[in-house]
Design an enzyme around this catalytic site. Sequence first.
Site, short mmCIF file in Angstrom:
data_model
loop_
_atom_site.label_atom_id
_atom_site.label_comp_id
_atom_site.label_asym_id
_atom_site.label_seq_id
_atom_site.Cartn_x
_atom_site.Cartn_y
_atom_site.Cartn_z
N GLY A 38 0.83 -1.21 0.00
CA GLY A 38 0.00 0.00 0.00
C GLY A 38 0.85 1.24 0.00
O GLY A 38 2.04 1.18 -0.30
N ASN A 39 0.27 2.38 0.31
CA ASN A 39 1.04 3.61 0.41
C ASN A 39 0.40 4.54 1.43
O ASN A 39 -0.64 4.22 2.00
CB ASN A 39 1.18 4.28 -0.97
CG ASN A 39 -0.16 4.63 -1.57
OD1 ASN A 39 -0.90 5.46 -1.05
ND2 ASN A 39 -0.52 3.97 -2.69
N HIS A 40 1.02 5.71 1.67
CA HIS A 40 0.59 6.59 2.76
C HIS A 40 -0.58 7.51 2.42
O HIS A 40 -0.92 8.37 3.22
CB HIS A 40 1.76 7.49 3.19
CG HIS A 40 2.84 6.74 3.91
ND1 HIS A 40 2.59 6.02 5.05
CD2 HIS A 40 4.16 6.60 3.65
CE1 HIS A 40 3.71 5.48 5.47
NE2 HIS A 40 4.67 5.80 4.62
#
Length: 229
Positions: A38-40
């Site tokens: 995933g990512n932020h």
Amino acid sequence: MYSSSTSALPTPASLKNKKVLLTAGPTYEPIDPVRFIGNHSTGKMGYALAEAFARAGAEVILVSGPTNQKTEHPAIQVIPVTTADQMYAQVKQHADTANILVFAAAVADYKPKTVSEIKVKKSDETLTLELVKNVDIAKTIGQTKKAGQFTVGFALETDNELENARAKLQTKNLDMIVLNSLQDAGAGFKHDTNKITIIEKDKITIFDLKPKTQVAADIVTFISERIHV
Ligand code: CTP
């Protein structure tokens, strides 16, 4: 051409009868039943935009990756998705009838080639995951863009910002790119403020650092000025 902008709030009816298709948040690409890539991205900017479009009178379809953000606005239909493939399927389904398409999601560029049906157990000292490219939603939709449709991309860059953003404008067939620079203090992920530069084919407009809700209103005003010319 460079200019700086202090645009006003969009008027409540400026986008009446317009349909906006918006992507927001991250995508999660599963590795196994308990893990993902995933990512932020928090989805804050995308949800603020959805609210600003709705306040301007538009009907909004918000295709949202996993996020804690919520919206209660009756003109916003939220379609929750997890992966880039799911996001693309929903965007494709609604793209034809949209007047404005905004790609604000932080789509994972790659996904695991295979997804394990059972939890991957710890064994060797190193583990190699093979990744394959995800569909580029903005680019694919840009290839079949219809006359009169207005498309907007986002770009978060760390270096060669203008050059990279301009290249994306062209390859994804976008009308404009909202550029966030990680070099600007207070901009990007995890902040409630953002500092944007809007890039069009032959014009660059620089905005001040502002709360994301105000940035969203600026973007909506900017778009409504473009589609009403
Ligand atoms: N985008 C998309 N689908 C993807 C990747 C990006 O729709 N698979 C959209 C984003 O929502 C954004 C724009 O394309 O509006 C630019 O995203 P960005 O991640 O900056 O561009 P990439 O093409 O992924 O390039 P890179 O990560 O190499 O900078």
